[in-house]
Write an enzyme that holds these catalytic residues in place. Structure first.
Site, PDB file in Angstrom:
ATOM      1  CE  LYS A 105      91.453  76.719  63.103  1.00 36.50           C
ATOM      2  NZ  LYS A 105      90.896  77.785  62.275  1.00 36.50           N
ATOM      3  CD  GLU A 129      90.397  71.681  50.576  1.00 35.71           C
ATOM      4  OE1 GLU A 129      91.369  71.532  51.353  1.00 35.71           O
ATOM      5  OE2 GLU A 129      89.965  70.784  49.843  1.00 35.71           O
ATOM      6  CD  GLU A 190      93.855  86.204  66.980  1.00 37.46           C
ATOM      7  OE1 GLU A 190      93.522  87.313  67.466  1.00 37.46           O
ATOM      8  OE2 GLU A 190      93.585  85.870  65.813  1.00 37.46           O
ATOM      9  CE  LYS A 205      94.204  74.976  61.145  1.00 43.32           C
ATOM     10  NZ  LYS A 205      95.318  75.936  60.977  1.00 43.32           N
TER      11      LYS A 205
END
Length: 436
Positions: A105, A129, A190, A205
């Site tokens: 992305k 996708e 994370e 996104k």
């Protein structure tokens, strides 16, 4: 028919999942495609792991450039991520005539325009996708399923880490820092969670979806980002008491003034489906002129859900390898010549409703002053509630406004904060009814 040869860059979580899906569902994939998909070559630093995971005969290399330049590789599956070596590899693969399937992305949001132009020049496809909302087929829906529509708006919960944190803060009343530690312990966040909690992941996104929805070049630099790290559990509690829930939303909307592109915490009425998406799940709401409102819900991350999207792209690409370029779905849904820059609306010009929390001295006349300063900027109050007195002297006031232009609210807040009776900076959170 001859199998399609793919080269995979990276055997991390999604890479391993992709191999697992291709091997576990090989017969089903062949039934759909009419030929097999051959894992021809893989680039990874861990050869032993690759040998154990991949089919016999798969070529393993530590040099990813061998994959993108190999004459027998038809499709390069890029799963490294980021915009460093991944960008270099993808562009090199395109120059060598390889079709691209990627979950990257960041690469698409920041360099998509350049990549799609290069792909058109070399007559190859770029499929992505898996770059948005994991296993939810939202890209295919925007590119194909909703092609008969003029899309009005998209609003999505598209970062599972942030959604988990907000869900836990609401359910347990915990502080942000405590829930973040729990998310890290569970593997949802994370060690450095900045990319997720400050809105960058969701921004990438929603930028991609905005370009697909409105036929504009991908333009991440135009996306407003505001994360959840400064949210106070009190505001989540007060919002719920008022019938709202706070979610980190990616929003893009077409208006007469231009296109909105933004990520920020948002109050949603608890009756809305999107407000009830909890934990690490994702959901995307699309509003379009012919079909109305549609909602896409599912796992936005994870090895197998994301790999499901990767493999679907491999299948689609394999079907169209021999097709004339004019028969392929354009990368950004619109014909390349029709992808045109449009006015991107600055945040000061968006129209929304607002939640304001003010701490001020608990004495007569203060509420009237605050209401007067809002009225001076044409900001209409929907509700004004005093939540209590914090220390015997300071009242906490929650205000909900009617819909207005953001610059007017900001001007009113600036004036309120100059009052000697106001103790702290005013908390402002945007509200969306999703009735567009």
């Amino acid at each position: 028919m001859k199998p399609v040869n793919i080269g995979i860059l990276g055997l991390g979580t999604v890479g391993r999942g992709t191999v697992e899906v291709l091997r576990g569902n090989a017969a089903e994939i062949a039934r759909r495609l009419g030929r097999g998909v051959n894992i021809f070559m893989v680039s990874t630093r861990d050869e032993a792991k690759a040998r154990a995971l991949c089919p016999d005969g798969t070529r393993i290399t530590a040099d990813p450039f061998e994959v993108v330049r190999h004459p027998e590789v038809d499709i390069v599956v890029e799963l490294f991520g980021g915009t460093g070596i991944a960008k270099e590899l993808v562009f090199e693969a395109v120059r060598h005539g390889k079709h691209i399937v990627t979950a990257n992305k960041k690469l698409l949001a920041e360099h998509g325009g350049e990549l799609f132009a290069l792909a058109e020049k070399h007559n190859v496809m770029v499929q992505f996708e898996a770059a948005v909302a994991g296993g939810i087929p939202i890209i295919k829906a925007l590119r194909e399923g909703l092609a008969a529509n003029r899309i009005r708006s998209i609003a999505g919960i598209i970062n599972g880490t942030s959604n988990f944190i907000l869900s836990e803060m609401r359910e347990k009343g915990s502080a942000f820092a405590d829930v973040l530690k729990e998310a890290q312990r569970l593997g949802y966040a994370e060690a450095d969670p900045t990319f997720d909690i400050e809105g960058h992941d969701a921004g990438h996104k929603i930028t991609i979806m905005s370009a697909l929805a409105f036929g504009t070049p991908v333009n991440f630099s135009a996306c407003y980002l505001e994360g959840i790290s400064k949210l106070d559990s009190r505001d989540i509690k007060y919002a719920e008491e008022l019938g709202y829930r706070i979610k980190l939303l990616g929003i893009t909307r077409r208006s007469e003034k231009g296109i909105e592109l933004r990520v920020h915490p948002t109050l949603l009425p608890e009756s809305r489906l999107l407000a009830n998406v909890n934990g690490v799940m994702n959901a995307v709401r699309v509003n379009a002129d012919m079909v109305g409102e549609t909602l896409f819900y599912g796992a936005g991350a994870g090895a197998l859900p994301t790999a499901s999207a990767v493999v679907a792209d491999i299948i689609d690409t394999s079907r169209l390898i021999a097709a004339d370029s004019g028969q392929r779905v354009p990368s950004l849904a619109f014909q390349p010549a029709q992808v045109q820059a449009q006015t991107m609306l600055p945040m000061d010009e968006i129209t929304s409703s607002y939640y304001l929390r003010v701490q001020a001295e608990d004495k007569p006349g203060v509420l009237g002053q605050i209401a007067g300063l809002l009225a001076a900027q044409n900001v209409s109050i929907e509700a004004l509630i005093q939540k209590g007195v914090l220390d015997g002297r300071t009242a906490e006031i929650v205000i909900l406004t009617h819909s207005t232009v953001e610059k007017h609210v900001k001007a009113a807040i600036a004036a309120i904060e100059t009052l000697g009776t106001v103790r702290e900076k005013v908390v402002m959170i945007r509200m969306e009814s999703l009735h567009d």
